[in-house]
Motif scaffolding. Structure first.
Motif, short mmCIF file in Angstrom:
data_model
loop_
_atom_site.label_atom_id
_atom_site.label_comp_id
_atom_site.label_asym_id
_atom_site.label_seq_id
_atom_site.Cartn_x
_atom_site.Cartn_y
_atom_site.Cartn_z
N THR B 29 32.08 13.68 -3.07
CA THR B 29 31.71 13.61 -4.50
C THR B 29 30.53 14.53 -4.78
O THR B 29 29.50 14.44 -4.09
CB THR B 29 31.33 12.17 -4.89
OG1 THR B 29 32.37 11.28 -4.52
CG2 THR B 29 31.08 12.07 -6.39
N THR B 30 30.70 15.41 -5.76
CA THR B 30 29.59 16.31 -6.10
C THR B 30 28.59 15.59 -7.00
O THR B 30 28.95 14.75 -7.82
CB THR B 30 30.10 17.57 -6.82
OG1 THR B 30 30.84 17.17 -7.97
CG2 THR B 30 30.98 18.42 -5.92
N LEU B 31 27.34 15.96 -6.81
CA LEU B 31 26.27 15.28 -7.54
C LEU B 31 26.28 15.66 -9.03
O LEU B 31 26.14 14.80 -9.90
CB LEU B 31 24.91 15.63 -6.93
CG LEU B 31 24.76 15.20 -5.47
CD1 LEU B 31 23.46 15.75 -4.88
CD2 LEU B 31 24.77 13.69 -5.33
N ARG B 32 26.48 16.93 -9.32
CA ARG B 32 26.38 17.37 -10.71
C ARG B 32 27.66 17.08 -11.48
O ARG B 32 27.64 16.48 -12.54
CB ARG B 32 26.07 18.86 -10.78
CG ARG B 32 24.66 19.17 -10.34
CD ARG B 32 24.15 20.49 -10.87
NE ARG B 32 22.85 20.81 -10.30
CZ ARG B 32 21.69 20.33 -10.76
NH1 ARG B 32 21.68 19.52 -11.77
NH2 ARG B 32 20.56 20.67 -10.18
N ASP B 33 28.81 17.52 -10.95
CA ASP B 33 30.07 17.38 -11.68
C ASP B 33 30.70 16.00 -11.48
O ASP B 33 31.23 15.41 -12.41
CB ASP B 33 31.07 18.46 -11.27
CG ASP B 33 30.54 19.85 -11.61
OD1 ASP B 33 30.79 20.79 -10.83
OD2 ASP B 33 29.85 19.97 -12.64
N GLY B 34 30.62 15.49 -10.24
CA GLY B 34 31.25 14.21 -9.94
C GLY B 34 30.46 13.02 -10.47
O GLY B 34 31.02 12.09 -11.04
N LEU B 35 29.14 13.07 -10.27
CA LEU B 35 28.29 11.96 -10.71
C LEU B 35 27.58 12.27 -12.02
O LEU B 35 26.87 11.42 -12.55
CB LEU B 35 27.24 11.64 -9.64
CG LEU B 35 27.79 11.19 -8.27
CD1 LEU B 35 26.64 10.90 -7.32
CD2 LEU B 35 28.67 9.97 -8.42
N HIS B 36 27.75 13.52 -12.53
CA HIS B 36 27.13 13.93 -13.80
C HIS B 36 25.61 13.79 -13.78
O HIS B 36 25.00 13.35 -14.76
CB HIS B 36 27.71 13.12 -14.97
CG HIS B 36 29.21 13.15 -15.02
ND1 HIS B 36 29.93 14.29 -15.28
CD2 HIS B 36 30.12 12.17 -14.78
CE1 HIS B 36 31.22 14.01 -15.22
NE2 HIS B 36 31.37 12.74 -14.94
N LEU B 37 25.01 14.13 -12.66
CA LEU B 37 23.56 14.09 -12.57
C LEU B 37 22.98 15.42 -13.02
O LEU B 37 23.39 16.47 -12.53
CB LEU B 37 23.11 13.82 -11.13
CG LEU B 37 23.60 12.53 -10.47
CD1 LEU B 37 23.00 12.40 -9.08
CD2 LEU B 37 23.23 11.31 -11.29
N ASP B 38 22.05 15.37 -13.96
CA ASP B 38 21.38 16.61 -14.33
C ASP B 38 20.10 16.73 -13.50
O ASP B 38 19.83 15.90 -12.62
CB ASP B 38 21.09 16.67 -15.83
CG ASP B 38 20.19 15.54 -16.31
OD1 ASP B 38 20.14 15.30 -17.52
OD2 ASP B 38 19.52 14.91 -15.45
N SER B 39 19.30 17.75 -13.77
CA SER B 39 18.13 17.99 -12.92
C SER B 39 17.13 16.85 -13.01
O SER B 39 16.44 16.51 -12.04
CB SER B 39 17.45 19.31 -13.28
OG SER B 39 17.10 19.33 -14.65
N VAL B 40 17.05 16.24 -14.19
CA VAL B 40 16.13 15.10 -14.35
C VAL B 40 16.59 13.93 -13.49
O VAL B 40 15.78 13.30 -12.80
CB VAL B 40 16.05 14.69 -15.84
CG1 VAL B 40 15.23 13.42 -16.00
CG2 VAL B 40 15.44 15.81 -16.66
N ASP B 41 17.88 13.66 -13.51
CA ASP B 41 18.43 12.57 -12.67
C ASP B 41 18.17 12.86 -11.20
O ASP B 41 17.81 11.97 -10.42
CB ASP B 41 19.94 12.44 -12.89
CG ASP B 41 20.31 12.02 -14.29
OD1 ASP B 41 21.32 12.51 -14.81
OD2 ASP B 41 19.56 11.21 -14.87
N MET B 42 18.37 14.12 -10.81
CA MET B 42 18.20 14.50 -9.41
C MET B 42 16.77 14.27 -8.96
O MET B 42 16.52 13.71 -7.89
CB MET B 42 18.54 15.98 -9.21
CG MET B 42 20.02 16.28 -9.09
SD MET B 42 20.75 15.52 -7.63
CE MET B 42 19.85 16.36 -6.33
#
Lengths: 254, 88
Positions: B29-42
């Motif tokens: 699962t990709t962090l950005r596309d799969g989990l919809h995490l943006d830089s703030v979430d990261m």
């Protein structure tokens, strides 16, 4: 034309840095702050996160201080970073469109002892829409956010997403700094969104005040250029958007 | 802490951070596309992981972290390094 060669970027940055210094010397700057303090203060005493729109990225270069600004990891960002380096401005690489997490983390950890500066609608917009990164930065660092609106008596506007502003030589740039916005630590998602909206609102208000002030200054200058001193052209409109009476005002001469 | 426990902790932190549940989370699962995490979430996630696991994460180490598996690999490596330093 996109610059890719690191050496070419350095050469272009050296030339542009030199030209920028000369050009900056021709600008007159007025700054007004709502909290009555002179900004930016000595960062050893007090630090802030200064937030200004991406279109006014050149504005802080006029005011020399110890600050760190976030620049994107792209090739364009490399050129801007090199120029900032030549102007004595610290840089944290990373932006919200790519590698934003790295840039934010760098600012959180390496910005100690310096003010932080951010363009909350960068690097790709939407224009004048604040993204949440600035709120997270404030929440984690405990530094208040100061919204900075910038106005120009005369400026070229690029055909870019942000309508990037380049003030004419020998023109005036005005800055209106809003009240510092303190952000609670460990702010939750709802709180982050509420704060984001508040920062955006205050930044828009500061920008509107600065643009109005600049129009007023430009109008007065044109009035002074007219042979007759009796008629006041545009005076009513100018008076209706006078910046707030409170706060301190400084003038920076080149 | 083994990889399974790391994954469980990571899932817990993710769900706390985003307010969502991830029943089908796996290494790919990709962090950005799969989990919809943006830089703030990261960044928030990294800070919480650092605090919970006591493993400092350098910003440069995030450059190659694209999937959940990449993040777990990073945490395993850092944990192993930390254990060796404590043992020495």
């Amino acid at each position: 034309m996109k610059l890719r060669s690191p050496w070419l970027i350095r050469i272009v940055a050296w030339v542009m840095g030199g030209m920028l210094r000369l050009w900056l010397r021709t600008l007159r700057v007025h700054v007004r702050s709502a909290d009555g303090r002179r900004h930016p203060p000595d960062p050893a005493a007090e630090r802030f996160i200064y937030a200004f729109w991406h279109e006014s990225l050149l504005a802080p270069a006029k005011i020399r201080t110890r600050a760190q600004i976030m620049i994107s990891q792209s090739a364009d960002g490399e050129l801007i970073a090199q120029i900032c380096h030549r102007l004595g401005i610290g840089v944290a690489r990373g932006s919200s469109s790519r590698d934003g997490a790295q840039g934010l983390l760098d600012m959180l950890r390496d910005g100690s002892g310096q003010h932080l500066a951010l363009t909350p609608d960068g690097p790709r917009g939407p224009r004048r829409r604040v993204q949440a990164g600035v709120v997270l930065l404030a929440s984690c660092t405990g530094l208040p956010i100061v919204p900075v609106g910038v106005g120009y008596t005369r400026a070229w506007r690029a055909r870019s997403w942000d309508r990037f502003a380049v003030p004419w030589p020998f023109s005036t740039v005005v800055g209106v700094l809003g009240e510092p916005i303190a952000v609670a630590g460990q702010v939750d998602r709802n709180g982050m969104e509420q704060t984001r909206v508040r920062v955006e609102t205050m930044l828009c208000e500061a920008t509107q005040a600065a643009e109005c002030w600049a129009r007023q200054l430009a109008g007065h200058k044109r009035e002074g250029e007219l042979a007759s001193g009796s008629a006041v052209i545009g005076g009513a409109a100018a008076r209706s958007c006078r910046p707030g009476a409170s706060g301190s005002e400084i003038t920076v001469r080149s | 802490m083994d990889r399974k426990e790391l994954a469980s902790t990571l899932l817990e932190l993710l769900e706390e951070e985003t307010g969502e549940t991830y029943p089908d989370l796996d290494d790919a699962t990709t962090l950005r596309d799969g989990l919809h995490l943006d830089s703030v979430d990261m960044v928030s996630l990294v800070l919480h992981v650092e605090t919970r696991l006591n493993l400092p994460i350098d910003s440069a180490e995030l450059q190659h972290v694209v999937t959940v598996g990449d993040l777990l690999n990073l945490l395993e490596r850092k944990q192993a390094t930390s254990d060796r330093q404590h043992a020495a």
